[in-house]
Scaffold this motif. Structure first.
Motif, PDB file in Angstrom:
ATOM      1  N   SER A 299      30.323  11.768  47.473  1.00 26.76           N
ATOM      2  CA  SER A 299      30.043  12.380  46.187  1.00 26.76           C
ATOM      3  C   SER A 299      30.948  13.904  46.190  1.00 26.76           C
ATOM      4  O   SER A 299      31.218  14.375  47.306  1.00 26.76           O
ATOM      5  N   PHE A 300      31.150  14.213  45.137  1.00 28.48           N
ATOM      6  CA  PHE A 300      32.063  15.495  44.792  1.00 28.48           C
ATOM      7  C   PHE A 300      33.281  15.631  45.942  1.00 28.48           C
ATOM      8  O   PHE A 300      33.514  16.682  46.318  1.00 28.48           O
ATOM      9  N   VAL A 301      33.927  14.680  46.000  1.00 27.93           N
ATOM     10  CA  VAL A 301      35.592  14.762  46.839  1.00 27.93           C
ATOM     11  C   VAL A 301      36.305  15.755  46.235  1.00 27.93           C
ATOM     12  O   VAL A 301      36.283  15.727  45.015  1.00 27.93           O
ATOM     13  N   LYS A 302      36.839  16.534  46.715  1.00 31.72           N
ATOM     14  CA  LYS A 302      37.896  17.614  46.393  1.00 31.72           C
ATOM     15  C   LYS A 302      39.162  17.296  46.841  1.00 31.72           C
ATOM     16  O   LYS A 302      40.271  17.598  45.909  1.00 31.72           O
ATOM     17  N   SER A 303      39.374  16.947  48.170  1.00 27.52           N
ATOM     18  CA  SER A 303      40.574  16.639  48.582  1.00 27.52           C
ATOM     19  C   SER A 303      40.738  15.488  49.210  1.00 27.52           C
ATOM     20  O   SER A 303      39.652  14.680  49.723  1.00 27.52           O
ATOM     21  N   ALA A 304      41.947  15.052  49.614  1.00 23.98           N
ATOM     22  CA  ALA A 304      42.214  13.732  50.528  1.00 23.98           C
ATOM     23  C   ALA A 304      41.809  13.951  51.909  1.00 23.98           C
ATOM     24  O   ALA A 304      41.189  12.863  52.402  1.00 23.98           O
ATOM     25  N   ARG A 317      33.664   5.769  65.544  1.00 28.22           N
ATOM     26  CA  ARG A 317      32.150   5.210  65.624  1.00 28.22           C
ATOM     27  C   ARG A 317      31.995   3.950  65.725  1.00 28.22           C
ATOM     28  O   ARG A 317      31.044   3.430  66.470  1.00 28.22           O
ATOM     29  N   SER A 318      32.596   3.266  64.990  1.00 25.91           N
ATOM     30  CA  SER A 318      32.355   1.615  64.770  1.00 25.91           C
ATOM     31  C   SER A 318      33.774   1.147  64.545  1.00 25.91           C
ATOM     32  O   SER A 318      33.835   0.693  63.576  1.00 25.91           O
ATOM     33  N   PRO A 319      34.504   1.077  65.778  1.00 26.86           N
ATOM     34  CA  PRO A 319      35.836   0.355  65.528  1.00 26.86           C
ATOM     35  C   PRO A 319      36.052  -1.107  64.861  1.00 26.86           C
ATOM     36  O   PRO A 319      36.777  -1.433  64.226  1.00 26.86           O
ATOM     37  N   ALA A 320      35.140  -1.684  65.057  1.00 27.32           N
ATOM     38  CA  ALA A 320      35.142  -3.022  64.601  1.00 27.32           C
ATOM     39  C   ALA A 320      34.330  -3.242  63.107  1.00 27.32           C
ATOM     40  O   ALA A 320      34.568  -4.118  62.465  1.00 27.32           O
ATOM     41  N   SER A 321      33.792  -2.241  62.427  1.00 25.64           N
ATOM     42  CA  SER A 321      33.439  -2.016  61.197  1.00 25.64           C
ATOM     43  C   SER A 321      34.533  -2.213  60.149  1.00 25.64           C
ATOM     44  O   SER A 321      35.603  -1.652  60.361  1.00 25.64           O
ATOM     45  N   ASN A 322      34.286  -2.702  59.040  1.00 30.26           N
ATOM     46  CA  ASN A 322      34.976  -2.962  57.899  1.00 30.26           C
ATOM     47  C   ASN A 322      34.515  -1.946  56.738  1.00 30.26           C
ATOM     48  O   ASN A 322      34.628  -2.471  55.755  1.00 30.26           O
ATOM     49  N   ILE A 323      34.071  -0.832  56.995  1.00 25.06           N
ATOM     50  CA  ILE A 323      33.346   0.007  55.912  1.00 25.06           C
ATOM     51  C   ILE A 323      34.273   0.577  55.096  1.00 25.06           C
ATOM     52  O   ILE A 323      35.280   1.516  55.632  1.00 25.06           O
ATOM     53  N   ALA A 324      34.363   0.255  53.707  1.00 24.65           N
ATOM     54  CA  ALA A 324      35.400   0.855  52.737  1.00 24.65           C
ATOM     55  C   ALA A 324      34.760   2.312  52.121  1.00 24.65           C
ATOM     56  O   ALA A 324      33.799   2.484  52.169  1.00 24.65           O
ATOM     57  N   VAL A 325      35.818   3.137  52.082  1.00 23.73           N
ATOM     58  CA  VAL A 325      35.253   4.648  51.489  1.00 23.73           C
ATOM     59  C   VAL A 325      35.830   4.851  50.199  1.00 23.73           C
ATOM     60  O   VAL A 325      37.093   4.385  49.763  1.00 23.73           O
ATOM     61  N   ILE A 326      34.716   5.021  49.384  1.00 25.12           N
ATOM     62  CA  ILE A 326      35.247   5.200  47.907  1.00 25.12           C
ATOM     63  C   ILE A 326      34.983   6.717  47.499  1.00 25.12           C
ATOM     64  O   ILE A 326      34.029   7.444  47.768  1.00 25.12           O
ATOM     65  N   ALA A 327      35.947   7.007  46.633  1.00 29.39           N
ATOM     66  CA  ALA A 327      36.100   8.656  46.479  1.00 29.39           C
ATOM     67  C   ALA A 327      35.445   8.599  45.268  1.00 29.39           C
ATOM     68  O   ALA A 327      35.762   8.286  44.147  1.00 29.39           O
ATOM     69  N   LYS A 328      34.503   9.303  45.030  1.00 26.02           N
ATOM     70  CA  LYS A 328      33.874   9.864  43.696  1.00 26.02           C
ATOM     71  C   LYS A 328      34.577  10.722  43.112  1.00 26.02           C
ATOM     72  O   LYS A 328      34.644  11.849  43.661  1.00 26.02           O
ATOM     73  N   ILE A 329      35.126  10.665  41.806  1.00 29.56           N
ATOM     74  CA  ILE A 329      35.950  11.562  41.211  1.00 29.56           C
ATOM     75  C   ILE A 329      34.751  12.437  40.298  1.00 29.56           C
ATOM     76  O   ILE A 329      34.667  11.784  39.016  1.00 29.56           O
ATOM     77  N   GLU A 330      34.191  13.223  40.551  1.00 28.28           N
ATOM     78  CA  GLU A 330      33.237  14.198  39.707  1.00 28.28           C
ATOM     79  C   GLU A 330      33.312  15.460  39.685  1.00 28.28           C
ATOM     80  O   GLU A 330      32.696  16.198  39.145  1.00 28.28           O
ATOM     81  N   SER A 331      34.256  16.021  40.644  1.00 28.93           N
ATOM     82  CA  SER A 331      34.533  17.513  40.658  1.00 28.93           C
ATOM     83  C   SER A 331      35.781  17.923  40.090  1.00 28.93           C
ATOM     84  O   SER A 331      36.649  17.173  40.444  1.00 28.93           O
ATOM     85  N   ILE A 332      35.453  19.174  39.338  1.00 30.18           N
ATOM     86  CA  ILE A 332      36.640  19.435  38.771  1.00 30.18           C
ATOM     87  C   ILE A 332      37.881  19.764  39.912  1.00 30.18           C
ATOM     88  O   ILE A 332      38.981  19.611  39.534  1.00 30.18           O
ATOM     89  N   ASP A 333      37.690  19.989  40.867  1.00 29.07           N
ATOM     90  CA  ASP A 333      39.051  20.385  42.051  1.00 29.07           C
ATOM     91  C   ASP A 333      39.348  19.256  42.331  1.00 29.07           C
ATOM     92  O   ASP A 333      40.701  18.988  42.614  1.00 29.07           O
ATOM     93  N   SER A 334      38.919  17.601  42.170  1.00 31.97           N
ATOM     94  CA  SER A 334      39.558  16.546  42.390  1.00 31.97           C
ATOM     95  C   SER A 334      40.601  16.166  41.483  1.00 31.97           C
ATOM     96  O   SER A 334      41.614  15.437  41.954  1.00 31.97           O
ATOM     97  N   LEU A 335      40.535  16.601  40.333  1.00 38.34           N
ATOM     98  CA  LEU A 335      41.504  16.502  39.211  1.00 38.34           C
ATOM     99  C   LEU A 335      42.990  16.638  39.680  1.00 38.34           C
ATOM    100  O   LEU A 335      43.938  16.250  39.104  1.00 38.34           O
ATOM    101  N   LYS A 336      43.045  17.894  40.405  1.00 37.96           N
ATOM    102  CA  LYS A 336      44.296  18.269  40.742  1.00 37.96           C
ATOM    103  C   LYS A 336      44.990  17.479  42.019  1.00 37.96           C
ATOM    104  O   LYS A 336      46.198  17.391  41.987  1.00 37.96           O
ATOM    105  N   ASN A 337      44.085  16.704  42.532  1.00 39.74           N
ATOM    106  CA  ASN A 337      44.560  16.133  43.860  1.00 39.74           C
ATOM    107  C   ASN A 337      44.382  14.500  43.758  1.00 39.74           C
ATOM    108  O   ASN A 337      44.173  13.764  44.817  1.00 39.74           O
ATOM    109  N   LEU A 338      44.297  14.111  42.624  1.00 39.56           N
ATOM    110  CA  LEU A 338      43.728  12.762  42.229  1.00 39.56           C
ATOM    111  C   LEU A 338      44.677  11.721  43.190  1.00 39.56           C
ATOM    112  O   LEU A 338      44.065  10.742  43.751  1.00 39.56           O
TER     113      LEU A 338
END
Ligand SMILES: Nc1ncnc2c1ncn2[C@@H]1O[C@H](COP(=O)(O)OP(=O)(O)O)[C@@H](O)[C@H]1O
Ligand SMILES: C=C(OP(=O)(O)O)C(=O)O
Ligand SMILES: [K+]
Ligand SMILES: [Mg+2]
Length: 588
Positions: A299-304, A317-338
């Motif tokens: 939530s509220f990601v602002k930068s990469a 933490r878990s080298p074998a895991s395959n967890i994908a990370v989703i960036a939620k675009i909901e912060s005004i700051d994220s818009l400059k770094n999309l």
């Protein structure tokens, strides 16, 4: 005499230019072209009876509703059968595979849908991803949901992925001393304070979770609850207390989000320094890793940087895991770094709820379209979220405006639509899901009909993403799909694309091309299968395939034919991680 051709293999040399692959090139087989090495082969396949000895029908207990009437008499054995769930099977058979729904659906699970039976109803209704929101519910509560979803996958062959959504450092109200809601009337004076009270909260007093609140805010600022559902103006500051007058009355809900505005702009003072991932979020992330969730939505990601940090944390933490990370675009700051944010992530969510509280509402639609297009260019899946069918929290049918909103997302070819309160705590979760399903199907069909004769052109892949030869092969395969092949005097269009992919990357690239037919993606692990279930047009299967494509295809055709999901004579376009080729195959 010309032998009848059942298989055509187009092998592309590494210098192959996909620009040469215009649909008309394939209007007729054979297709001798100097830049294509076209091999006309003897039928790739043994007659079906010859492969029966290594085919096993999926365990009937996993597919309680499987209709055996479509199955040929295949009794022999294969150690790795392919699981097919009821929802996929019904959707593929309803109007033929070409009409399979392409747009995926994420459902937020809450008190209304956390039981096994309710989750099963969502699964059967077409839910592809179950979202748990860590703003709500204990780890124990969420664990039960995860267990139920796992059971559905294991026992019924579903591939429902779990998405864990972090709370993030948003500013929000306290829990109203346990009350379910509180009404603020026009002109009433309320106190917002950083003091906390437990269960004996004074009347018309709201505690705020952010210590810098009283310092950041000024007399004359506007305080918006839930993006404007209730509005106050600050009249006085007394130490930790901020005295406000209600200007837009409404219902205050526990833990509602707060933003403050000065002269028409969002106020970002010390709150801009709040960490994107709070200490509570890190504990939740550890929990998500331990539970083996498929996606973590931040939530509220602002930068990469925060995405990169989380990804390396997960990897260590878990080298074998395959967890994908989703960036939620909901912060005004994220818009400059999309660009950088999306590039660093495994996908993005247009989180219109909080986004609409941070930018003027009329900007949200264009931001949505921009993010959807950018994600497609960068080959990342994108989810459009919040208020798609908000009125269905209370009513059994949506408003016309909501249907138009959902249609627009489908027309933009986003990967997925998301339900929030509609499925978490609304009165009609199954009906809301059915609306998303039927609107998707209808609009997808309408778009296909509209562009039947248009030339297919995917957006150019961004130079920051190297898709290389696999990318060209996938674009080429997607173009071939729109061609008409003449086989034994029959005019045929491809029924499906098949992709054999170990990591899922090749399936993603095919999905990105948004081809005109469904993509059957065969992956060796159920975790890759679940992850692919978020992406547009992919019908993911778990299959333990080998490097021998002939035997893979024999096995797949037998299994799918046995389930009535493909039939003899269907035209299939095949690509894989292992071969740099596109094969055009007539199912034996
Ligand atoms: N695990 C849960 N427990 C209780 N209520 C929930 C849960 N998840 C969601 N909800 C309810 O559904 C609403 C909509 O969900 P969502 O949009 O994910 O949360 P929020 O509105 O807090 O951002 C929430 O406001 C809350 O009332
Ligand atoms: C999806 C969103 O995030 P959450 O529901 O967690 O606030 C949103 O704000 O639109
Ligand atoms: K959240
Ligand atoms: Mg949000």
């Amino acid at each position: 005499m010309t032998p009848s051709i059942t298989s055509q293999s187009l092998r592309l040399s590494s210098s192959f230019s996909i620009a040469a692959l215009q649909p008309h090139t394939f209007s007729k087989i054979p297709l001798p072209k100097s830049h294509l090495r076209v091999s006309r082969q003897a039928p790739l396949f043994k007659p079906i009876s010859a492969v029966q000895s290594n085919v096993l029908l999926p365990d009937a207990s996993k597919t309680a509703t499987f209709q055996p009437s479509n199955a040929p008499h295949l009794t022999a054995v294969n150690t790795e059968a392919m699981e097919v769930d009821r929802a996929t099977e019904v959707e593929l058979k309803e109007n033929g595979s070409r009409s399979k729904r392409r747009t995926k659906i994420v459902c937020t699970i809450g008190p209304r849908t956390c039981g096994f039976d309710e989750l099963e109803a969502l699964a059967v209704g077409g839910m592809n991803v179950a979202r748990i929101n860590m703003c709500h519910g204990t780890h124990e509560w969420n664990r039960k949901v995860i267990e139920h979803v796992r059971r559905l996958n294991e026992e019924r062959g579903f591939a429902i992925a779990i998405m864990m959504d972090t709370q993030g450092s948003e500013i929000h109200m306290g829990d109203l001393g346990g009350a379910t809601s509180s009404k603020a009337e026009d002109g009433e004076i309320w106190t917002f304070t950083v003091r906390s009270f437990g269960s004996n909260c004074p009347e018309r007093t709201i505690s705020v979770n952010y210590d810098g609140f009283a310092e950041d805010i000024k007399v004359g600022d506007e305080l918006l609850v839930d993006g404007g559902m209730v509005r106050f103006v600050v009249t006085e500051k007394i130490g930790p207390d901020v005295i406000c007058c209600c200007t837009d009355p409404g219902l205050l809900l526990p833990r509602a989000n707060l933003t403050f505005w000065r002269n028409g702009s969002l106020v970002q003072e010390h709150n801009a320094m709040l960490p994107t991932i709070s200490s509570k979020d890190w504990l939740d992330i550890d929990y998500g890793i331990a539970e083996g969730v498929d996606f973590i939505a931040v939530s509220f990601v602002k930068s990469a940087e925060v995405i990169k940090h989380l990804k390396s944390y997960i990897a260590s933490r878990s080298p074998a895991s395959n967890i994908a990370v989703i960036a939620k675009i909901e912060s005004i700051d994220s818009l400059k770094n999309l660009n950088e944010i999306i590039l660093a992530s495994d996908g993005a969510m247009v989180a219109r709820g909080d986004l609409g509280a941070q930018v003027p509402l009329e900007q949200v639609p264009s931001i949505q379209e921009k993010i959807v297009q950018l994600c497609r260019q960068l080959n990342k899946p994108v989810i459009v979220a919040s208020q798609l069918l908000e009125s269905m929290i209370e009513y059994p049918i949506p408003t016309r405006a909501e249907v138009a909103d959902v249609s627009e997302v489908v027309r933009q070819q986003a990967d997925a639509l998301m339900l929030s309160g509609e499925s978490a705590m609304g009165q009609f979760p199954d009906k809301a899901l059915a609306v998303l399903r039927s609107v998707s199907l209808r609009i997808e069909k309408w778009c296909r009909e509209g562009k039947q004769h248009a030339t297919f052109e995917p957006p150019p892949i961004s130079s920051s993403v190297s898709a290389g030869i696999p990318g060209e092969i996938c674009n080429g395969a997607a173009k071939i799909v729109t061609s008409v092949f003449e086989l034994s005097a029959n005019k045929l269009k491809a029924s499906a694309l098949f992709v054999y992919t170990k990591t899922g990357q090749m399936a993603s690239l095919l999905s990105r091309s948004r081809p005109d037919c469904p993509i059957f993606a065969f992956a060796p692990t159920s975790s890759v299968r679940r992850r692919l279930n978020l992406q547009w047009g992919l019908v993911p299967f778990c299959l333990n395939f080998s490097d021998d494509m002939e035997s893979n295809l024999n096995q797949t055709f037998s299994l799918l034919k046995a389930r009535g999901l493909i039939k003899s004579g269907d035209l299939i376009i095949v690509v894989s991680d292992m071969l740099q080729s596109i094969q055009v195959i007539n199912v034996p």
